[in-house]
Design an enzyme around this catalytic site. Structure first.
Site, PDB file in Angstrom:
ATOM      1  N   LYS A 157       0.823  -1.220   0.000  1.00 45.16           N
ATOM      2  CA  LYS A 157       0.000   0.000   0.000  1.00 45.16           C
ATOM      3  C   LYS A 157       0.859   1.274   0.000  1.00 45.16           C
ATOM      4  O   LYS A 157       0.520   2.233  -0.688  1.00 45.16           O
ATOM      5  CB  LYS A 157      -0.914  -0.031   1.235  1.00 45.16           C
ATOM      6  N   ARG A 168      -1.655 -10.177  13.087  1.00 46.59           N
ATOM      7  CA  ARG A 168      -1.860  -8.825  12.525  1.00 46.59           C
ATOM      8  C   ARG A 168      -2.787  -8.883  11.315  1.00 46.59           C
ATOM      9  O   ARG A 168      -3.660  -8.034  11.141  1.00 46.59           O
ATOM     10  CB  ARG A 168      -0.520  -8.218  12.110  1.00 46.59           C
ATOM     11  N   ARG A 198      12.452 -11.528   6.916  1.00 42.99           N
ATOM     12  CA  ARG A 198      13.559 -10.774   7.539  1.00 42.99           C
ATOM     13  C   ARG A 198      14.140 -11.529   8.739  1.00 42.99           C
ATOM     14  O   ARG A 198      13.428 -11.934   9.649  1.00 42.99           O
ATOM     15  CB  ARG A 198      13.037  -9.407   7.981  1.00 42.99           C
ATOM     16  N   ARG A 233      12.730 -11.055  14.573  1.00 40.33           N
ATOM     17  CA  ARG A 233      12.121 -10.159  15.565  1.00 40.33           C
ATOM     18  C   ARG A 233      10.720 -10.683  15.852  1.00 40.33           C
ATOM     19  O   ARG A 233      10.086 -11.290  14.984  1.00 40.33           O
ATOM     20  CB  ARG A 233      11.985  -8.747  14.994  1.00 40.33           C
ATOM     21  N   ARG A 271     -11.289   3.217   9.069  1.00 43.17           N
ATOM     22  CA  ARG A 271     -10.934   1.857   9.494  1.00 43.17           C
ATOM     23  C   ARG A 271     -12.134   1.166  10.118  1.00 43.17           C
ATOM     24  O   ARG A 271     -12.071  -0.024  10.409  1.00 43.17           O
ATOM     25  CB  ARG A 271      -9.809   1.939  10.518  1.00 43.17           C
TER      26      ARG A 271
HETATM   27  P1  AMP Z   1      -0.946   2.849  10.614  1.00 42.65           P
HETATM   28  O1  AMP Z   1       0.356   3.545  10.358  1.00 42.65           O
HETATM   29  O2  AMP Z   1      -2.016   3.177   9.607  1.00 42.65           O
HETATM   30  O3  AMP Z   1      -0.809   1.373  10.842  1.00 42.65           O
HETATM   31  O4  AMP Z   1      -1.481   3.449  12.012  1.00 42.65           O
HETATM   32  C1  AMP Z   1      -0.776   3.288  13.213  1.00 42.65           C
HETATM   33  C2  AMP Z   1      -1.750   3.205  14.376  1.00 42.65           C
HETATM   34  O5  AMP Z   1      -2.534   4.401  14.447  1.00 42.65           O
HETATM   35  C3  AMP Z   1      -2.783   2.085  14.260  1.00 42.65           C
HETATM   36  O6  AMP Z   1      -2.288   0.870  14.725  1.00 42.65           O
HETATM   37  C4  AMP Z   1      -3.912   2.611  15.120  1.00 42.65           C
HETATM   38  O7  AMP Z   1      -3.643   2.434  16.490  1.00 42.65           O
HETATM   39  C5  AMP Z   1      -3.873   4.103  14.827  1.00 42.65           C
HETATM   40  N1  AMP Z   1      -4.788   4.455  13.705  1.00 42.65           N
HETATM   41  C6  AMP Z   1      -4.438   4.830  12.440  1.00 42.65           C
HETATM   42  N2  AMP Z   1      -5.521   5.075  11.699  1.00 42.65           N
HETATM   43  C7  AMP Z   1      -6.587   4.875  12.482  1.00 42.65           C
HETATM   44  C8  AMP Z   1      -7.996   4.939  12.299  1.00 42.65           C
HETATM   45  N3  AMP Z   1      -8.524   5.277  11.108  1.00 42.65           N
HETATM   46  N4  AMP Z   1      -8.793   4.646  13.360  1.00 42.65           N
HETATM   47  C9  AMP Z   1      -8.282   4.305  14.541  1.00 42.65           C
HETATM   48  N5  AMP Z   1      -6.971   4.206  14.793  1.00 42.65           N
HETATM   49  C10 AMP Z   1      -6.117   4.477  13.789  1.00 42.65           C
END
Ligand code: AMP
Length: 227
Positions: free
Chosen positions: A19, A171, A127, A160, A93
């Site tokens: 992505k 995940r 990795r 890791r 999300r």
């Molecule tokens: P990402 O870099 O998109 O994986 O975001 C890192 C973290 O930010 C996620 O694991 C969530 O804890 C939080 N996060 C990002 N986007 C959202 C969203 N749309 N709604 C809720 N939490 C978010």
């Protein structure tokens, strides 16, 4: 004055689906503004804003930020972009977030990267590191000379915790459970455009062609430059 219609897109895909790479190419070739919820949160955390401090407590526990906080943050950011083509990444999300977004603006398309979980698992678990030196190996691109051992010392390599198959599976399952309802929400609205494949470089040309139909003016300019 002719008002050019704008394109409002969302990109969705599990961790390791490519992505980030695809989003960067879309921005480069189509000049869309890229708004990533994760980047925005990290920026707020670094600046220690009120939202940032709050977000940190959730992120540290591996939880999602509550919908009302996340929605306010993102919708506020989007207000400044209403004359641009934009690409949302990481938001919405949840269905509640998608509904709140719908109230503020109409989404034109949702790009869904449909990469098999097995492919992603292979990518993410490739990795291996040598803990003492920090040397990193990738079984696909830069494997060690002897499987499982460091090239210089001959000591064993380890994975890791984040890269272990069971963690990666968790995940991916969490992504699936979380985002399936959102994908379904957009599918019902006829906005979901899924791109299936195992290689980013094979998926990209299809996304490029698709966006060309949506943004013909921009891609005409792009046609003059190599991809
Ligand atoms: P990402 O870099 O998109 O994986 O975001 C890192 C973290 O930010 C996620 O694991 C969530 O804890 C939080 N996060 C990002 N986007 C959202 C969203 N749309 N709604 C809720 N939490 C978010």
């Amino acid at each position: 004055m002719v008002v050019r219609p704008v394109l409002r897109a969302v990109i969705m895909g599990p961790p390791g689906s490519g992505k980030g790479t695809i989003s960067a190419r879309i921005v480069k070739h189509f000049g869309m503004k890229h708004l990533s919820s994760g980047d925005l949160l990290r920026d707020n955390m670094q600046k220690k804003t009120e939202v940032g401090i709050l977000a940190k407590s959730y992120i540290d526990q591996g939880r999602l930020i509550p919908d009302d906080i996340m929605t306010r943050l993102m919708l506020n950011e989007l207000k400044g972009l209403d004359r641009y083509n934009w690409l949302l990444d990481g938001f919405p999300r949840t269905v509640a977030q998608a509904e709140a977004l719908d109230k503020q603006c109409q989404i034109d398309t949702v790009i869904d990267l449909d990469v098999p979980f097995e492919t992603i698992k292979c990518r993410l678990t490739a990795r291996w590191i040598h803990p003492a030196s920090g040397r990193v190996y990738n079984l696909e691109f830069s494997p060690p000379k002897v499987q499982g051992t460091d090239d210089i010392t001959g000591e064993p390599l380890v994975q890791r915790d984040d890269d272990k198959p069971e963690t990666v599976t968790k995940r991916l399952q969490a992504y699936d459970a979380q985002t399936k309802p959102v994908l379904e929400y957009y599918r019902k609205k006829g906005l979901l455009k899924s791109f299936s494949g195992t290689e980013t470089n094979n998926i990209w040309p299809h996304i490029y062609t698709f966006l060309q139909t949506k943004l013909p003016d921009v891609s005409l300019k792009d046609a003059a430059t190599p991809r």
